[in-house]
Write an enzyme that holds these catalytic residues in place. Structure first.
Site, PDB file in Angstrom:
ATOM      1  N   GLN A 127      12.118  -0.343   4.691  1.00 29.62           N
ATOM      2  CA  GLN A 127      13.098  -1.405   4.480  1.00 29.62           C
ATOM      3  C   GLN A 127      12.443  -2.788   4.403  1.00 29.62           C
ATOM      4  O   GLN A 127      12.903  -3.660   3.674  1.00 29.62           O
ATOM      5  CB  GLN A 127      14.133  -1.336   5.616  1.00 29.62           C
ATOM      6  CG  GLN A 127      15.422  -2.044   5.332  1.00 29.62           C
ATOM      7  CD  GLN A 127      16.008  -1.711   3.959  1.00 29.62           C
ATOM      8  OE1 GLN A 127      16.070  -0.543   3.574  1.00 29.62           O
ATOM      9  NE2 GLN A 127      16.392  -2.740   3.206  1.00 29.62           N
TER      10      GLN A 127
ATOM     11  N   HIS B 122       9.496  -3.581   3.120  1.00 29.31           N
ATOM     12  CA  HIS B 122       9.003  -3.793   1.752  1.00 29.31           C
ATOM     13  C   HIS B 122      10.164  -4.067   0.804  1.00 29.31           C
ATOM     14  O   HIS B 122      10.077  -4.941  -0.065  1.00 29.31           O
ATOM     15  CB  HIS B 122       8.304  -2.535   1.225  1.00 29.31           C
ATOM     16  CG  HIS B 122       7.032  -2.172   1.927  1.00 29.31           C
ATOM     17  ND1 HIS B 122       6.888  -1.010   2.644  1.00 29.31           N
ATOM     18  CD2 HIS B 122       5.845  -2.814   2.004  1.00 29.31           C
ATOM     19  CE1 HIS B 122       5.663  -0.941   3.127  1.00 29.31           C
ATOM     20  NE2 HIS B 122       5.005  -2.017   2.755  1.00 29.31           N
TER      21      HIS B 122
ATOM     22  N   ASP C  52       2.194  -8.977   9.427  1.00 28.46           N
ATOM     23  CA  ASP C  52       0.760  -9.226   9.292  1.00 28.46           C
ATOM     24  C   ASP C  52       0.560 -10.737   9.170  1.00 28.46           C
ATOM     25  O   ASP C  52       0.136 -11.242   8.118  1.00 28.46           O
ATOM     26  CB  ASP C  52       0.235  -8.493   8.061  1.00 28.46           C
ATOM     27  CG  ASP C  52       0.425  -6.998   8.186  1.00 28.46           C
ATOM     28  OD1 ASP C  52      -0.239  -6.385   9.027  1.00 28.46           O
ATOM     29  OD2 ASP C  52       1.274  -6.440   7.466  1.00 28.46           O
TER      30      ASP C  52
ATOM     31  N   ALA D 116       4.136   3.903   0.887  1.00 31.13           N
ATOM     32  CA  ALA D 116       4.885   4.385   2.065  1.00 31.13           C
ATOM     33  C   ALA D 116       5.950   3.341   2.402  1.00 31.13           C
ATOM     34  O   ALA D 116       6.033   2.823   3.507  1.00 31.13           O
ATOM     35  CB  ALA D 116       3.968   4.668   3.244  1.00 31.13           C
ATOM     36  N   LEU D 117       6.751   3.051   1.399  1.00 31.35           N
ATOM     37  CA  LEU D 117       7.668   1.911   1.457  1.00 31.35           C
ATOM     38  C   LEU D 117       8.781   2.109   2.476  1.00 31.35           C
ATOM     39  O   LEU D 117       9.324   3.204   2.623  1.00 31.35           O
ATOM     40  CB  LEU D 117       8.281   1.677   0.073  1.00 31.35           C
ATOM     41  CG  LEU D 117       7.271   1.414  -1.049  1.00 31.35           C
ATOM     42  CD1 LEU D 117       8.002   1.241  -2.373  1.00 31.35           C
ATOM     43  CD2 LEU D 117       6.404   0.191  -0.747  1.00 31.35           C
TER      44      LEU D 117
ATOM     45  N   MET E   8       0.848  -1.194   0.000  1.00 33.04           N
ATOM     46  CA  MET E   8       0.000   0.000   0.000  1.00 33.04           C
ATOM     47  C   MET E   8       0.890   1.252   0.000  1.00 33.04           C
ATOM     48  O   MET E   8       0.454   2.338   0.389  1.00 33.04           O
ATOM     49  CB  MET E   8      -0.943  -0.012   1.199  1.00 33.04           C
ATOM     50  CG  MET E   8      -1.919  -1.189   1.132  1.00 33.04           C
ATOM     51  SD  MET E   8      -3.477  -0.925   1.975  1.00 33.04           S
ATOM     52  CE  MET E   8      -2.921  -0.771   3.651  1.00 33.04           C
TER      53      MET E   8
ATOM     54  N   GLU F 191       5.740 -11.103   7.563  1.00 32.60           N
ATOM     55  CA  GLU F 191       5.150 -11.831   8.708  1.00 32.60           C
ATOM     56  C   GLU F 191       4.610 -10.902   9.786  1.00 32.60           C
ATOM     57  O   GLU F 191       3.996 -11.366  10.734  1.00 32.60           O
ATOM     58  CB  GLU F 191       6.197 -12.766   9.317  1.00 32.60           C
ATOM     59  CG  GLU F 191       6.376 -14.021   8.494  1.00 32.60           C
ATOM     60  CD  GLU F 191       7.307 -15.029   9.124  1.00 32.60           C
ATOM     61  OE1 GLU F 191       7.971 -14.703  10.132  1.00 32.60           O
ATOM     62  OE2 GLU F 191       7.398 -16.144   8.577  1.00 32.60           O
TER      63      GLU F 191
ATOM     64  N   SER G 298       6.691  -0.380   9.724  1.00 33.62           N
ATOM     65  CA  SER G 298       5.315  -0.294   9.230  1.00 33.62           C
ATOM     66  C   SER G 298       5.125   1.075   8.598  1.00 33.62           C
ATOM     67  O   SER G 298       5.727   2.066   9.054  1.00 33.62           O
ATOM     68  CB  SER G 298       4.348  -0.444  10.410  1.00 33.62           C
ATOM     69  OG  SER G 298       3.078   0.054  10.065  1.00 33.62           O
ATOM     70  N   SER G 299       4.279   1.137   7.574  1.00 35.27           N
ATOM     71  CA  SER G 299       4.003   2.430   6.938  1.00 35.27           C
ATOM     72  C   SER G 299       3.369   3.385   7.944  1.00 35.27           C
ATOM     73  O   SER G 299       3.531   4.604   7.850  1.00 35.27           O
ATOM     74  CB  SER G 299       3.069   2.237   5.752  1.00 35.27           C
ATOM     75  OG  SER G 299       3.637   1.289   4.885  1.00 35.27           O
TER      76      SER G 299
END
Ligand code: PAF
Length: 292
Positions: A45, A47, A162, A42-43, A40, A160, A197-198
């Site tokens: 490390q 991602h 999520d 807002a990348l 989604m 992981e 997290s974003s």
């Protein structure tokens, strides 16, 4: 014109599924494996490490950037979710300019009907995030299924952090007979242990530093669980957050990894995980660790 290009390079960026599908068809042959990283935006490390794994394991990597409205049960959260397409594009290009970006509009994905399909995930959806975010996993199932239909990847990479989402995506893929391998990848943490997290973008520097309490609590819970029951550990975690001035606990649960059912009585044959969700100033943060 099917590709938008923010940084005046040859990076392939698609905003429409028809053009993306035509392009993928033109580059794919029976030996081309396509790796896919849905995001989604807002990348961070975390991602980028999913993308690196995909690059290592596939000939082509596709990354989607789409803030999916149907998985937000809280309109305020959807409104405030960071949207940083231009800087995301630059980060991807710096990692590898051959990555194919799909950044669709809401219309491209949902046309006139911005709503979720209804899924049966064999009960995985009724635990933790599912209890506190009604409809969230129907939204996730809907978008991931559509993205898989568009990109038709061989392998798809999910973090992981999520973990419940990862299990749900595996279930959805299996139940719909989709020919995609779902690959779970380890959590990346900031120096103080905060899971990347974003949503961390929305924390003030003080909140970001204080958020170390989440991982510290999980690590202590892991130690306690060696000699105490899940109920005792849960009571201890509740106590920690009852005494915390700014962080509010939404839930803490020790659950079995495959079924995600709460651990009532410990069994040596099962793998357990601790799951946590907390709020700080209306920003919701989640984390998980394995209790092996
Ligand atoms: O984990 C996320 O960022 C999202 O839930 C996903 C998988 C990209 C679907 O919108």
């Amino acid at each position: 014109m099917f590709a938008v290009n923010f940084n005046k390079t040859a990076m392939p960026i698609f905003s429409g599924k028809a053009a993306l599908m035509t392009f993928l068809k033109s580059i794919k042959n029976k030996n081309t494996s396509i790796g896919f990283v849905p995001t989604m935006g807002a990348l961070h490390q975390g991602h980028l490490s999913l993308m690196q794994q995909s690059l290592n394991e596939n000939q082509k990597t596709v990354v989607s950037i789409f803030v999916n409205p149907t998985q937000f049960n809280n309109p305020e959260d959807l409104k405030k979710y960071p949207r940083t397409l231009e800087s995301d594009t630059k980060k991807i290009e710096a990692l590898n300019p051959d990555i194919i970006i799909y950044a669709p509009t809401v219309e491209d994905i949902y046309e006139e009907n911005v709503s979720s399909e209804s899924f049966d995930f064999d009960g995985l959806e009724n635990q933790m995030e599912g209890k506190f975010r009604p409809g969230h996993f129907d939204g996730v199932g809907t978008i991931v299924k559509r993205l898989f239909e568009i990109v038709q990847p061989n392998n798809a990479y999910f973090g992981e952090k999520d973990f419940q989402q990862l299990q749900i995506v595996k279930k959805m893929t299996q139940k719909n007979n989709l020919p995609v391998n779902i690959i779970g990848c380890p959590i990346h943490r900031e120096e103080n242990g905060l899971a990347m997290s974003s949503r961390n973008e929305r924390l003030s520097p003080e909140q970001r530093s204080e958020a170390s309490v989440i991982y510290k609590t999980l690590k202590n819970a892991e130690l306690l669980f060696q000699n105490k029951s899940a109920t005792e550990v849960t009571e201890w975690v509740n106590e920690v957050f009852n005494n915390h001035p700014t962080f509010e606990l939404e839930y803490f649960q020790i659950a079995e990894e495959d079924s995600l059912l709460p651990c009532i009585e410990k069994s040596k044959d099962k793998n357990y995980r601790a799951f946590i969700a907390v709020f700080v100033n209306n920003i919701r943060l989640i984390d998980t660790i394995s209790l092996k």
